[in-house]
Design a protein around this motif. Sequence first.
Motif, PDB file in Angstrom:
ATOM      1  N   LEU A  76      21.929  76.796  55.680  1.00 11.45           N
ATOM      2  CA  LEU A  76      21.657  77.927  54.704  1.00 11.45           C
ATOM      3  C   LEU A  76      22.184  79.379  54.965  1.00 11.45           C
ATOM      4  CD1 LEU A  76      17.722  77.074  53.869  1.00 11.45           C
ATOM      5  CD2 LEU A  76      19.701  76.825  52.505  1.00 11.45           C
ATOM      6  N   THR A  77      21.944  79.849  56.292  1.00 16.72           N
ATOM      7  CA  THR A  77      22.538  81.012  56.649  1.00 16.72           C
ATOM      8  C   THR A  77      23.827  81.444  56.595  1.00 16.72           C
ATOM      9  OG1 THR A  77      20.755  81.146  58.571  1.00 16.72           O
ATOM     10  CG2 THR A  77      22.535  82.737  58.879  1.00 16.72           C
ATOM     11  N   ALA A  85      16.814  74.834  50.558  1.00 16.10           N
ATOM     12  CA  ALA A  85      16.066  73.839  51.156  1.00 16.10           C
ATOM     13  C   ALA A  85      14.579  74.193  51.158  1.00 16.10           C
ATOM     14  CB  ALA A  85      16.361  74.036  52.876  1.00 16.10           C
ATOM     15  N   TRP A  86      13.654  73.082  51.236  1.00 12.21           N
ATOM     16  CA  TRP A  86      12.136  73.345  51.304  1.00 12.21           C
ATOM     17  C   TRP A  86      11.695  73.240  52.649  1.00 12.21           C
ATOM     18  CZ3 TRP A  86      15.011  69.889  49.163  1.00 12.21           C
ATOM     19  CH2 TRP A  86      14.959  68.365  49.954  1.00 12.21           C
ATOM     20  N   ARG A  99      13.328  83.493  49.726  1.00 11.56           N
ATOM     21  CA  ARG A  99      12.675  82.376  49.478  1.00 11.56           C
ATOM     22  C   ARG A  99      11.845  82.515  48.227  1.00 11.56           C
ATOM     23  NH1 ARG A  99       7.148  82.600  53.657  1.00 11.56           N
ATOM     24  NH2 ARG A  99       6.210  83.807  52.233  1.00 11.56           N
ATOM     25  N   THR A 100      11.417  81.639  47.533  1.00 13.79           N
ATOM     26  CA  THR A 100      10.128  81.565  46.557  1.00 13.79           C
ATOM     27  C   THR A 100       8.988  81.916  46.988  1.00 13.79           C
ATOM     28  OG1 THR A 100      10.012  79.214  46.447  1.00 13.79           O
ATOM     29  CG2 THR A 100      11.605  80.195  45.087  1.00 13.79           C
ATOM     30  N   THR A 101       8.165  82.441  46.157  1.00 13.59           N
ATOM     31  CA  THR A 101       6.851  82.740  46.491  1.00 13.59           C
ATOM     32  C   THR A 101       5.567  81.707  46.360  1.00 13.59           C
ATOM     33  OG1 THR A 101       6.077  84.010  44.414  1.00 13.59           O
ATOM     34  CG2 THR A 101       7.369  85.533  46.203  1.00 13.59           C
ATOM     35  N   LEU A 215      16.541  80.029  50.339  1.00 13.04           N
ATOM     36  CA  LEU A 215      18.192  80.242  50.105  1.00 13.04           C
ATOM     37  C   LEU A 215      18.625  81.264  50.780  1.00 13.04           C
ATOM     38  CD1 LEU A 215      16.355  79.767  47.261  1.00 13.04           C
ATOM     39  CD2 LEU A 215      18.470  79.273  46.236  1.00 13.04           C
ATOM     40  N   SER A 216      20.131  81.125  50.838  1.00 13.47           N
ATOM     41  CA  SER A 216      20.820  82.239  51.360  1.00 13.47           C
ATOM     42  C   SER A 216      20.699  83.398  50.461  1.00 13.47           C
ATOM     43  CB  SER A 216      22.435  82.059  51.446  1.00 13.47           C
ATOM     44  OG  SER A 216      22.916  83.093  51.850  1.00 13.47           O
TER      45      SER A 216
END
Length: 270
Positions: A76-77, A85-86, A99-101, A215-216
């Motif tokens: 990802l980095t 990814a989760w 990231r999502t919240t 995510l990146s």
Amino acid sequence: MNTLRRVSFILCVMVSFANYADEQLVIKLARPDYPLVQKNEYIHDVLEKSFAVMKVDATLLYNVKPMNDKRIVEQLTHNKAVTLAWLSLPGEIPDSLVRTTTPLYKGLHGKRLLIIREGDEATFHKVNNLDTLKQLIGLQQQSWYDYTVMKNNGLTVNGDLDYLGMIKALETGLGDYFPRSVLAIESELVKLKQFHLIIEPSLMLQYPSNYYFYLSKENQHIAELLEQGMQKLQRSGELERIYLHYFGDVEKRLKLKQRLTITLEKTALQ
């Protein structure tokens, strides 16, 4: 910000998302690190519906080889073999990631039930808080994250045994309980049916363990689309329906809402 500038900013955002919604996205996912598991059906469903509600044509592709979390974060980095990814990452978000919240799994991965010896129900019926649980011996491997959490919360834990050794220690009385994930404990007991072990009927251990999509930073626009899509699903109740479709039966069978919950903190309390 004056009215004209505010309107211009809103229009730019709207145009930006309209452009993203027109594109076709190819999302590269890591294959789950479990034998014979091709994809995570729950996660796949959340992703498909989140992008669909944003009218985004997203194709989800999986890597041929499975990856562990460390490898996933590396990919990802550098924005290479994995787009999204989760994960449940301790501490601060790495600088290279977004990231999502909205939490996934509703904290289910942090819930633990106890495997105990058949006939020991009365002993655990007396357990009503963390202090009383400290009087009993838990079993866990030192290399597992649960071991660290339990030790940091002052519990007595034997971490010197391998898996079979822990089962034998539990059966012979050298240990009192073996905490296991609510998502795995039923299938695990099926494999241990030759031992006289049961799921303790009234208690649950819980510590914070929330999963998010990562995510990146290079894919910030994808993260924003996914975030908006998940929020739409949450407001409509669809996100809850997806969760219940996959995990509602587990909650009911194991009576998670009726159990006495002993909360464990991630930080040391000693």
